[in-house]
Design a protein around this motif. Sequence first.
Motif, PDB file in Angstrom:
ATOM      1  N   LYS A 110       0.839  -1.271  -0.116  1.00 22.94           N
ATOM      2  CA  LYS A 110       0.112   0.088  -0.033  1.00 22.94           C
ATOM      3  C   LYS A 110       0.933   1.208   0.047  1.00 22.94           C
ATOM      4  N   THR A 142      -9.695   2.653   5.415  1.00 17.91           N
ATOM      5  CA  THR A 142      -9.358   1.023   4.812  1.00 17.91           C
ATOM      6  C   THR A 142      -9.310   0.023   5.873  1.00 17.91           C
ATOM      7  N   CYS A 165       0.077  -3.372   4.760  1.00 22.73           N
ATOM      8  CA  CYS A 165       0.496  -2.127   4.106  1.00 22.73           C
ATOM      9  C   CYS A 165       2.192  -2.706   3.552  1.00 22.73           C
TER      10      CYS A 165
END
Length: 189
Positions: free
Chosen positions: A131, A175, A181
């Motif tokens: 991400k 999110t 991530c």
Amino acid sequence: MLQIDMTARVRKTVGKGAARTMRRAGNTPAVIYGPLGAPVSLECNTKDLTQGLLSIHRKNAFINLEIDEDGKKITKHVITREIQTDPIQDNVLHADFYEVSMDAPMEFKVPLKYLGKAKGVDLGGDMTILKNKITVSGKLLDIPDLIEVDVTPLGRGAALTCKELGLSSGVTLVTAPDAVCVSISAAAE
């Protein structure tokens, strides 16, 4: 969140011919609209508008727009919705501003900036960034420009999820909290 100041004037004339005349005089037509009031047609100095828009390009920012209406000045908080440009000359042809409330929460995508070198990478693992941005919700002044993520403590086989980012107060995560991530893969033996 980044904020800039700009000025505009309420325009009296509308239409294609009036817009062309305005552009020749060095001004750009614009409109401000939103749930806080009726749409208002504006004109902005093209040079100031272009410089202001370039300074916030691709960033989460809002504009303190000071509007002059027959000598009476009103300040509105706006974000850009659409900027129309000439594809050949790259001039700004029209700007759409959306009026926002400073007290109502809004959703924004905030970029993630990864800092450091993970311990797992030093031990032979590979870092995979999954991400680059996350979606958060909050009041305009609470939204950060970016979120810095220190990956130094991550070992081999470790992963960092969105819920572990440590958001500031007043900002909530939109999110999925369990979304990864960044992860460090274990080295192949």
